[in-house]
Write an enzyme that holds these catalytic residues in place. Structure first.
Site, PDB file in Angstrom:
ATOM      1  N   HIS A 330       0.845  -1.190   0.000  1.00 20.03           N
ATOM      2  CA  HIS A 330       0.000   0.000   0.000  1.00 20.03           C
ATOM      3  C   HIS A 330       0.880   1.240   0.000  1.00 20.03           C
ATOM      4  O   HIS A 330       2.028   1.197   0.456  1.00 20.03           O
ATOM      5  CB  HIS A 330      -0.912   0.005   1.246  1.00 20.03           C
ATOM      6  CG  HIS A 330      -1.959   1.058   1.236  1.00 20.03           C
ATOM      7  ND1 HIS A 330      -1.765   2.299   1.815  1.00 20.03           N
ATOM      8  CD2 HIS A 330      -3.211   1.079   0.709  1.00 20.03           C
ATOM      9  CE1 HIS A 330      -2.855   3.023   1.648  1.00 20.03           C
ATOM     10  NE2 HIS A 330      -3.743   2.314   0.983  1.00 20.03           N
ATOM     11  N   ASP A 389      -7.969  -4.499  -0.503  1.00 17.51           N
ATOM     12  CA  ASP A 389      -8.405  -5.039  -1.788  1.00 17.51           C
ATOM     13  C   ASP A 389      -8.094  -6.525  -1.916  1.00 17.51           C
ATOM     14  O   ASP A 389      -8.728  -7.227  -2.709  1.00 17.51           O
ATOM     15  CB  ASP A 389      -7.720  -4.279  -2.937  1.00 17.51           C
ATOM     16  CG  ASP A 389      -8.136  -2.830  -2.991  1.00 17.51           C
ATOM     17  OD1 ASP A 389      -9.344  -2.564  -2.903  1.00 17.51           O
ATOM     18  OD2 ASP A 389      -7.262  -1.957  -3.120  1.00 17.51           O
TER      19      ASP A 389
END
Length: 453
Positions: A330, A389
């Site tokens: 991320h 996700d």
């Protein structure tokens, strides 16, 4: 639409020229200290604003070095873990409480929450003949594009669309938050009917149901869902509701709102941002990657076989040849993404209920193996972990939700954060956002038409 022979020939000739004339020497970005992607050299975001709505924290800077720390996500100063633990301990759905917190800045009392839930319920119905004239008569193959068009069309049904007083903007925000699930569900139903020849189901939204319950009610032909299904979707909505001011779609809200345009235009712009594969479409990339892995790995529990295929992916020899293991890592979070931690727990429970234990085990194996392989193959010391996700698409799959609804569900949640940031920009922004771009082509002389080669 088919291209004419003239158009095709023109594009084939002009495209390489256009590409060449829009290619900037990468060295110039370093020479002029350009913050590409609004990123500093150490990967941190360039500070361009202040907010009290959300905080995303994944590392600290110690003597100029980035030091990874467990991820932290705060909504109005309250950790998302505490927020989730609070409503789950009471056996309540939490999205509506989360919306109230983000939009108004504090946790509601029981009576305030009940009043707010009633207001949301009253505003779910679409105005006039909107369903027939806007959604059913003009279906779209892409639900995000349909959502953006629907939001812009709602401008025409608003008796006071240009009023940027805070009271009016809050009214518009509440209406959009209420209607987003309906717009998405009806857009989906229109798509499956007109593009896939399936039966059309338009169920009226129920004012007494939660947002998560309503969404499942609206997208399923039989309107049926279980309590546990609604609870995990509710959790997903809470975890996607806000993520600080720097994510692409929320920054878009700030940029467009700073120009003093109407709420519908600002929100439609944010939807366009969220639609992108690098933003809201990321979990779809995860699911495509997982399908590829499942097709090429015979034994999902064989650590060596899974490891060998991940090596191929990281070496750009498999899947989409990008060298990326989607859902891992991320921009801010390092050691952990708190959203992924919370969603993983529910995913494990749901996998047992739905018979997906073997596939969940594959997810766990990939999550464990990827960080060490990434460091080894990419020669990188970047600390990575699964992001939200990585699990969200899997959760939606287990809920029987079609892939084309994954990103729209993100929008159903994030309209809460967008609305809060829109209000904050109107109250505390004050200046149109206008960063600088340096022209590096230099001055050129105009050449008369008859002298051009």
């Amino acid at each position: 639409m088919d291209l004419t022979a003239r158009e095709k020939a023109f594009l084939e000739k002009i495209t390489p020229i256009a590409r060449e004339n829009n290619t900037i020497d990468p060295a110039l970005y370093s020479r002029y200290n350009v913050k590409r992607g609004l990123r500093n050299e150490d990967g941190s975001g360039v500070l361009v604003g202040l907010t009290e709505i959300g905080e995303v924290h994944g590392y600290v800077i110690d003597e100029g070095e980035v030091v990874p720390v467990p991820g932290r996500l705060l909504y109005r100063g309250i950790s998302v873990e505490d927020l989730v633990a609070g409503f789950q301990a009471d056996g309540r759905f939490g999205f509506e409480e989360t919306v109230f917190l983000l939009l108004f800045g504090y946790l509601p009392t029981k009576s305030e929450l009940e009043e707010f839930q009633a207001v949301l319920g009253e505003n779910r119905n679409l105005p006039g003949d909107f369903t027939e004239s806007t959604i059913l008569k003009n279906p779209s193959s892409d639900i995000m594009n349909k959502l953006a068009r629907s939001v812009l069309t709602l401008y025409s049904f608003d008796p006071n669309p240009e009023d940027l007083s805070i009271e009016n903007v809050l009214r518009q925000s509440i209406e959009l938050i209420s209607r987003f699930p309906v717009l998405v569900a009806y857009g989906y139903q229109a798509k499956r009917h007109y593009y896939h020849g399936e039966s059309l189901y338009i169920h009226p939204p129920q004012p007494d149901l939660s947002t998560a319950e309503n969404f499942l009610y609206l997208i399923r032909p039989d309107k049926e869902y279980t309590r546990s299904e609604a609870e995990i979707l509710d959790l997903a909505l809470v975890l996607h509701a806000e993520h600080g001011g720097g994510n692409n779609s929320t920054f878009t809200i700030h940029v467009v709102t700073s120009a003093a345009t109407d709420v519908y235009s600002a929100v439609a712009a944010a939807i366009g941002s969220l639609k992108g594969a690098k933003h809201g479409g990321a979990n779809i990339k995860v699911m495509a990657m997982m399908e590829d892995i499942k097709a090429h790995v015979k034994d999902w529990s064989d650590e060596q076989e899974v490891r060998d295929y991940l090596v191929k992916i990281l070496n750009k020899e498999a899947f989409d040849r990008s060298g990326l293991v989607y859902g891992m890592g991320h921009a801010v979070y390092t050691i952990s993404d708190p959203r992924a931690v919370l969603l993983r727990e529910k995913a494990e429970t749901l996998a047992k209920e739905k018979g997906f234990e073997e596939e969940f085990g594959l997810y766990e194996l990939i999550a464990r193996l990827t960080p060490e392989l990434f460091a080894e193959i990419k020669k990188s010391n970047k600390v990575i972990a699964p992001n939200v996700d990585f699990y969200s698409g899997f959760v939606y799959k287990m809920l029987g939700i079609p892939t084309e609804l994954y990103t729209p569900i993100f929008a159903v949640a994030r309209i809460a954060g967008w609305s809060a940031h829109l209000v904050e920009e109107l109250i505390s922004g004050g200046r149109i956002i206008r960063p600088a771009y340096k022209n590096v082509i230099g001055k050129r002389e105009y050449i008369p038409l008859d002298q051009r080669g």
